[in-house]
Design an enzyme around this catalytic site. Structure first.
Site, PDB file in Angstrom:
ATOM      1  N   ASP A  26      -0.565   6.288  -4.280  1.00 49.90           N
ATOM      2  CA  ASP A  26       0.743   6.558  -4.886  1.00 49.90           C
ATOM      3  C   ASP A  26       1.707   6.905  -3.755  1.00 49.90           C
ATOM      4  O   ASP A  26       1.298   7.096  -2.603  1.00 49.90           O
ATOM      5  CB  ASP A  26       0.623   7.757  -5.852  1.00 49.90           C
ATOM      6  N   SER A  27       2.972   7.011  -4.098  1.00 44.71           N
ATOM      7  CA  SER A  27       3.961   7.415  -3.100  1.00 44.71           C
ATOM      8  C   SER A  27       3.788   8.881  -2.694  1.00 44.71           C
ATOM      9  O   SER A  27       4.237   9.287  -1.636  1.00 44.71           O
ATOM     10  CB  SER A  27       5.368   7.223  -3.682  1.00 44.71           C
ATOM     11  N   CYS A  89       0.643   4.154  -9.171  1.00 42.79           N
ATOM     12  CA  CYS A  89       2.077   4.383  -9.076  1.00 42.79           C
ATOM     13  C   CYS A  89       2.725   3.286  -9.913  1.00 42.79           C
ATOM     14  O   CYS A  89       2.449   2.096  -9.702  1.00 42.79           O
ATOM     15  CB  CYS A  89       2.497   4.259  -7.608  1.00 42.79           C
ATOM     16  N   GLU A 168       7.327  17.455  -7.213  1.00 40.29           N
ATOM     17  CA  GLU A 168       6.924  17.615  -5.813  1.00 40.29           C
ATOM     18  C   GLU A 168       7.273  19.014  -5.297  1.00 40.29           C
ATOM     19  O   GLU A 168       6.684  19.497  -4.341  1.00 40.29           O
ATOM     20  CB  GLU A 168       7.578  16.540  -4.920  1.00 40.29           C
ATOM     21  N   CYS A 200       5.571   6.986 -15.128  1.00 40.55           N
ATOM     22  CA  CYS A 200       5.577   7.406 -13.724  1.00 40.55           C
ATOM     23  C   CYS A 200       4.432   8.404 -13.624  1.00 40.55           C
ATOM     24  O   CYS A 200       4.303   9.285 -14.488  1.00 40.55           O
ATOM     25  CB  CYS A 200       6.908   8.079 -13.379  1.00 40.55           C
ATOM     26  N   HIS A 202       3.916  10.851 -11.893  1.00 38.65           N
ATOM     27  CA  HIS A 202       4.291  12.263 -11.741  1.00 38.65           C
ATOM     28  C   HIS A 202       4.538  12.932 -13.115  1.00 38.65           C
ATOM     29  O   HIS A 202       4.433  14.140 -13.244  1.00 38.65           O
ATOM     30  CB  HIS A 202       5.587  12.402 -10.938  1.00 38.65           C
TER      31      HIS A 202
HETATM   32  N1  DGL Z   1       4.677   8.274  -8.990  1.00 36.07           N
HETATM   33  C1  DGL Z   1       5.467   7.096  -8.804  1.00 36.07           C
HETATM   34  C2  DGL Z   1       5.461   6.200 -10.019  1.00 36.07           C
HETATM   35  O1  DGL Z   1       4.541   6.274 -10.821  1.00 36.07           O
HETATM   36  C3  DGL Z   1       6.870   7.221  -8.381  1.00 36.07           C
HETATM   37  C4  DGL Z   1       7.462   8.324  -7.697  1.00 36.07           C
HETATM   38  C5  DGL Z   1       8.418   7.822  -6.650  1.00 36.07           C
HETATM   39  O2  DGL Z   1       9.590   7.554  -6.963  1.00 36.07           O
HETATM   40  O3  DGL Z   1       7.961   7.663  -5.555  1.00 36.07           O
HETATM   41  O4  DGL Z   1       6.339   5.404 -10.200  1.00 36.07           O
END
Ligand code: DGL
Length: 280
Positions: A26-27, A89, A168, A200, A202
């Site tokens: 993931d990012s 991600c 975050e 997402c 997150h």
């Molecule tokens: N966790 C990432 C996703 O599922 C994105 C977060 C980011 O913008 O880097 O899209």
């Protein structure tokens, strides 16, 4: 005769075990929601997690850039001998999954299709909301997949760009997060949706906040569906580590500060994680 049979069976079973790790990336920390679900459903498996913390967020970057980042990460994972890759991600799944599948000959899966399958299972009125990053929403990846199932779905999309930095920064139950959830989700409350895809990785961390704003709406966290899919692919292809004598381990790699990652990762994993910084 009996001894011979047992030995034969054992040799066969050993052939079926594959102890190589699963790569998950993931990012940032968000993909740990997926790693955690994989660990819970298939605890025998080793996991290598990569969080691209030097380049987070991905959500506002172009397709070309995300494809380049994703290849750099998967090349790193291939060097670590992973047997499969999970793009944990939504942004990278929307923009780079097809390119990754063409490049690598190990199984590579994303989070969009499992999330859609789950939403379709739970929605009764066929009115589904999707929240994600700007790139995920504008890629239309969820809309395309839902329309493949049935053109009768009404889909409402929106992006929530501040949710990622709020997670975050561990501002999970902060009044600012409640305020933002109220603003972002206001239009969804007027659309009579019965299901909201947390598009997402997150966002599942904010499930309780989102749930308070979206009362009586089923929230879809695709991580469980992704874990089931990983298990079924590994079994189908004879790549599973199932049945070996020790439980799996997770090793994390990040592209920036280890301690900052450890601090946020403690929301997901109570154990002390093995984390290393690498430059791709
Ligand atoms: N966790 C990432 C996703 O599922 C994105 C977060 C980011 O913008 O880097 O899209």
């Amino acid at each position: 005769m009996l001894v011979h049979e047992v030995g034969f069976k054992r040799r066969n079973m050993e052939k079926l075990y594959d102890n190589r790790p699963i790569g998950v990336f993931d990012s940032g920390v968000g993909g740990l929601t997926v790693a955690r679900s994989i660990r819970r459903s298939i605890p025998d498996e080793d996991i290598i997690y990569f969080g691209d913390t030097a380049r987070v967020p991905y959500g506002n970057k172009s397709k070309d850039t995300i494809i380049r980042f994703a290849h750099e990460i998967v090349n790193f994972m291939i060097a670590k001998k992973v047997k499969m890759v999970v793009v944990a991600c939504n942004t990278a799944s929307s923009l780079s999954l097809q390119a990754l599948k063409k490049t690598y000959d190990i199984p590579v899966i994303g989070v969009i299709v499992p999330g859609v399958k789950e939403a379709v299972k739970v929605s009764k009125n066929k009115r589904i909301g999707v929240i994600g990053t700007h790139s995920t929403v504008s890629s239309g990846a969820y809309v395309k997949e839902l329309k493949k199932v049935s053109s009768r779905y009404r889909i409402f999309q929106g992006c929530c760009p501040l949710f990622v930095p709020l997670v975050e920064n561990k501002m999970i139950n902060d009044p600012v997060t409640f305020e933002m959830a109220g603003r972002y989700l206001k239009t969804f409350r007027e659309k009579d949706i019965d299901t909201l895809i947390l598009g997402c990785t997150h966002y599942p961390i904010l499930k309780s906040v989102i749930g308070k704003v979206m009362k009586d709406v089923k929230l879809v966290d695709s991580s469980f569906a992704v874990a089931r899919e990983v298990d079924s692919i590994l079994r189908d292809k004879g790549l599973s580590a199932y049945g070996r004598k020790r439980s799996g381990k997770i090793k994390c790699f990040v592209s920036d500060n280890v301690e900052a990652f450890r601090n946020v990762a403690s929301i997901f994993f109570k154990e002390n994680l093995d984390i290393k910084k690498v430059i791709l």
